[in-house]
Design a protein around this motif. Sequence first.
Motif, PDB file in Angstrom:
ATOM      1  N   ALA A  25       0.842  -1.199   0.000  1.00 61.36           N
ATOM      2  CA  ALA A  25       0.000   0.000   0.000  1.00 61.36           C
ATOM      3  C   ALA A  25       0.878   1.250   0.000  1.00 61.36           C
ATOM      4  CB  ALA A  25      -0.920   0.001   1.218  1.00 61.36           C
ATOM      5  N   GLY A  26       1.960   1.219   0.764  1.00 60.55           N
ATOM      6  CA  GLY A  26       2.887   2.340   0.774  1.00 60.55           C
ATOM      7  C   GLY A  26       3.519   2.577  -0.586  1.00 60.55           C
ATOM      8  N   VAL A  27       3.892   1.494  -1.269  1.00 60.63           N
ATOM      9  CA  VAL A  27       4.475   1.628  -2.606  1.00 60.63           C
ATOM     10  C   VAL A  27       3.434   2.186  -3.577  1.00 60.63           C
ATOM     11  CG1 VAL A  27       5.495   0.394  -4.557  1.00 60.63           C
ATOM     12  CG2 VAL A  27       6.178  -0.202  -2.232  1.00 60.63           C
ATOM     13  N   ALA A  28       2.230   1.630  -3.547  1.00 61.92           N
ATOM     14  CA  ALA A  28       1.174   2.083  -4.471  1.00 61.92           C
ATOM     15  C   ALA A  28       0.834   3.554  -4.236  1.00 61.92           C
ATOM     16  CB  ALA A  28      -0.075   1.210  -4.304  1.00 61.92           C
ATOM     17  N   GLY A  82      -1.496   1.090 -14.482  1.00 63.37           N
ATOM     18  CA  GLY A  82      -1.723  -0.347 -14.374  1.00 63.37           C
ATOM     19  C   GLY A  82      -0.930  -0.970 -13.238  1.00 63.37           C
ATOM     20  N   MET A  83       0.321  -0.573 -13.107  1.00 60.42           N
ATOM     21  CA  MET A  83       1.162  -1.106 -12.021  1.00 60.42           C
ATOM     22  C   MET A  83       0.615  -0.688 -10.660  1.00 60.42           C
ATOM     23  SD  MET A  83       5.133  -0.967 -13.130  1.00 60.42           S
ATOM     24  CE  MET A  83       5.283   0.436 -14.194  1.00 60.42           C
ATOM     25  N   ILE A  84       0.193   0.553 -10.551  1.00 56.24           N
ATOM     26  CA  ILE A  84      -0.335   1.045  -9.280  1.00 56.24           C
ATOM     27  C   ILE A  84      -1.605   0.292  -8.903  1.00 56.24           C
ATOM     28  CG2 ILE A  84      -1.302   3.052  -8.089  1.00 56.24           C
ATOM     29  CD1 ILE A  84       0.607   4.779  -9.842  1.00 56.24           C
ATOM     30  N   GLU A  85      -2.461   0.042  -9.879  1.00 54.59           N
ATOM     31  CA  GLU A  85      -3.697  -0.690  -9.604  1.00 54.59           C
ATOM     32  C   GLU A  85      -3.415  -2.123  -9.173  1.00 54.59           C
ATOM     33  OE1 GLU A  85      -5.747   0.035 -13.289  1.00 54.59           O
ATOM     34  OE2 GLU A  85      -6.870   1.706 -12.412  1.00 54.59           O
ATOM     35  N   VAL A  86      -2.448  -2.772  -9.813  1.00 54.36           N
ATOM     36  CA  VAL A  86      -2.076  -4.140  -9.429  1.00 54.36           C
ATOM     37  C   VAL A  86      -1.527  -4.158  -8.008  1.00 54.36           C
ATOM     38  CG1 VAL A  86      -0.427  -6.004  -9.917  1.00 54.36           C
ATOM     39  CG2 VAL A  86      -1.723  -4.977 -11.780  1.00 54.36           C
ATOM     40  N   LEU A  87      -0.662  -3.197  -7.684  1.00 54.06           N
ATOM     41  CA  LEU A  87      -0.109  -3.103  -6.331  1.00 54.06           C
ATOM     42  C   LEU A  87      -1.206  -2.882  -5.301  1.00 54.06           C
ATOM     43  CD1 LEU A  87       3.026  -0.870  -6.924  1.00 54.06           C
ATOM     44  CD2 LEU A  87       3.023  -3.234  -6.130  1.00 54.06           C
ATOM     45  N   ALA A  88      -2.125  -1.974  -5.606  1.00 52.05           N
ATOM     46  CA  ALA A  88      -3.211  -1.665  -4.672  1.00 52.05           C
ATOM     47  C   ALA A  88      -4.119  -2.878  -4.472  1.00 52.05           C
ATOM     48  CB  ALA A  88      -4.018  -0.475  -5.170  1.00 52.05           C
ATOM     49  N   ALA A  89      -4.388  -3.596  -5.541  1.00 52.63           N
ATOM     50  CA  ALA A  89      -5.240  -4.783  -5.436  1.00 52.63           C
ATOM     51  C   ALA A  89      -4.593  -5.847  -4.551  1.00 52.63           C
ATOM     52  CB  ALA A  89      -5.531  -5.346  -6.826  1.00 52.63           C
ATOM     53  N   GLU A  90      -3.310  -6.086  -4.765  1.00 54.54           N
ATOM     54  CA  GLU A  90      -2.603  -7.086  -3.950  1.00 54.54           C
ATOM     55  C   GLU A  90      -2.468  -6.608  -2.512  1.00 54.54           C
ATOM     56  OE1 GLU A  90      -0.592 -10.728  -3.142  1.00 54.54           O
ATOM     57  OE2 GLU A  90      -2.098 -10.058  -4.582  1.00 54.54           O
ATOM     58  N   ALA A  91      -2.219  -5.319  -2.315  1.00 57.93           N
ATOM     59  CA  ALA A  91      -2.145  -4.770  -0.958  1.00 57.93           C
ATOM     60  C   ALA A  91      -3.465  -4.983  -0.233  1.00 57.93           C
ATOM     61  CB  ALA A  91      -1.809  -3.278  -1.010  1.00 57.93           C
ATOM     62  N   GLY A  92      -4.552  -4.692  -0.898  1.00 52.90           N
ATOM     63  CA  GLY A  92      -5.874  -4.887  -0.298  1.00 52.90           C
ATOM     64  C   GLY A  92      -6.130  -6.338   0.052  1.00 52.90           C
ATOM     65  N   ARG A  93      -5.764  -7.241  -0.849  1.00 49.24           N
ATOM     66  CA  ARG A  93      -5.962  -8.676  -0.602  1.00 49.24           C
ATOM     67  C   ARG A  93      -5.168  -9.118   0.625  1.00 49.24           C
ATOM     68  NH1 ARG A  93      -3.853 -13.459  -0.966  1.00 49.24           N
ATOM     69  NH2 ARG A  93      -1.833 -12.762  -1.737  1.00 49.24           N
ATOM     70  N   LEU A  94      -3.921  -8.687   0.708  1.00 46.82           N
ATOM     71  CA  LEU A  94      -3.083  -9.086   1.843  1.00 46.82           C
ATOM     72  C   LEU A  94      -3.576  -8.474   3.155  1.00 46.82           C
ATOM     73  CD1 LEU A  94       0.393  -8.853   0.099  1.00 46.82           C
ATOM     74  CD2 LEU A  94      -0.682 -10.936   0.985  1.00 46.82           C
ATOM     75  N   ILE A  95      -4.026  -7.251   3.111  1.00 48.34           N
ATOM     76  CA  ILE A  95      -4.552  -6.607   4.323  1.00 48.34           C
ATOM     77  C   ILE A  95      -5.817  -7.313   4.793  1.00 48.34           C
ATOM     78  CG2 ILE A  95      -5.643  -4.494   5.192  1.00 48.34           C
ATOM     79  CD1 ILE A  95      -3.565  -2.948   3.476  1.00 48.34           C
ATOM     80  N   ILE A  96      -6.670  -7.671   3.853  1.00 47.55           N
ATOM     81  CA  ILE A  96      -7.925  -8.358   4.199  1.00 47.55           C
ATOM     82  C   ILE A  96      -7.654  -9.741   4.798  1.00 47.55           C
ATOM     83  CG2 ILE A  96      -9.961  -9.482   3.195  1.00 47.55           C
ATOM     84  CD1 ILE A  96     -10.151  -7.071   1.294  1.00 47.55           C
ATOM     85  N   THR A  97      -6.671 -10.458   4.259  1.00 47.74           N
ATOM     86  CA  THR A  97      -6.391 -11.807   4.758  1.00 47.74           C
ATOM     87  C   THR A  97      -5.544 -11.786   6.026  1.00 47.74           C
ATOM     88  OG1 THR A  97      -4.442 -12.051   3.346  1.00 47.74           O
ATOM     89  CG2 THR A  97      -6.527 -12.866   2.472  1.00 47.74           C
ATOM     90  N   GLY A  98      -4.921 -10.657   6.331  1.00 48.93           N
ATOM     91  CA  GLY A  98      -4.071 -10.544   7.524  1.00 48.93           C
ATOM     92  C   GLY A  98      -4.879 -10.474   8.795  1.00 48.93           C
ATOM     93  N   GLN A  99      -4.192 -10.591   9.899  1.00 51.24           N
ATOM     94  CA  GLN A  99      -4.813 -10.625  11.218  1.00 51.24           C
ATOM     95  C   GLN A  99      -4.792  -9.280  11.944  1.00 51.24           C
ATOM     96  OE1 GLN A  99      -6.119 -13.518  12.608  1.00 51.24           O
ATOM     97  NE2 GLN A  99      -5.763 -14.557  10.671  1.00 51.24           N
TER      98      GLN A  99
END
Length: 135
Positions: A25-28, A82-99
């Motif tokens: 998320a910081g990178v995006a 496109g790169m920013i959107e991919v980063l944001a999508a993966e960041a969101g997925r990881l944040i959602i699956t995290g504890q």
Amino acid sequence: MKLDFLDEFSDPYLKEDSGKGVFLAGVALGMLAKGQAGQSGDLGNSPLFKQINFGKIQLRDLKKHLSRIPELIRAYEIPHAGMIEVLAAEAGRLIITGQKKDLGVDGNFVFAVAFMNAPKFCFEKIFKKQEEGKE
């Protein structure tokens, strides 16, 4: 997208999915702010930089900023969208699956490091082109 370089860091926060999500998320958001800064490249002049409360970011704030990425990319005609959107999508997925429920000091530190070094991480690590002849 390559994220295996994150394993090189010894920070325990980056060993968890939520920590990796905060980092991405910081990178995006750093890339987005860089695009907003335009030719000057001064992150301090970007509207997004002025909205982020560095050192005191809560998970709620981070989610709010991530959710605005598609809108801001179009409004500012950000390069490398496109790169920013991919980063944001993966960041969101990881944040959602995290504890994690809160970023705390560790999360704020990881976010700030990723934000301030966003181009380096984005182009030299995450989306680095393969060398010819190597997979």
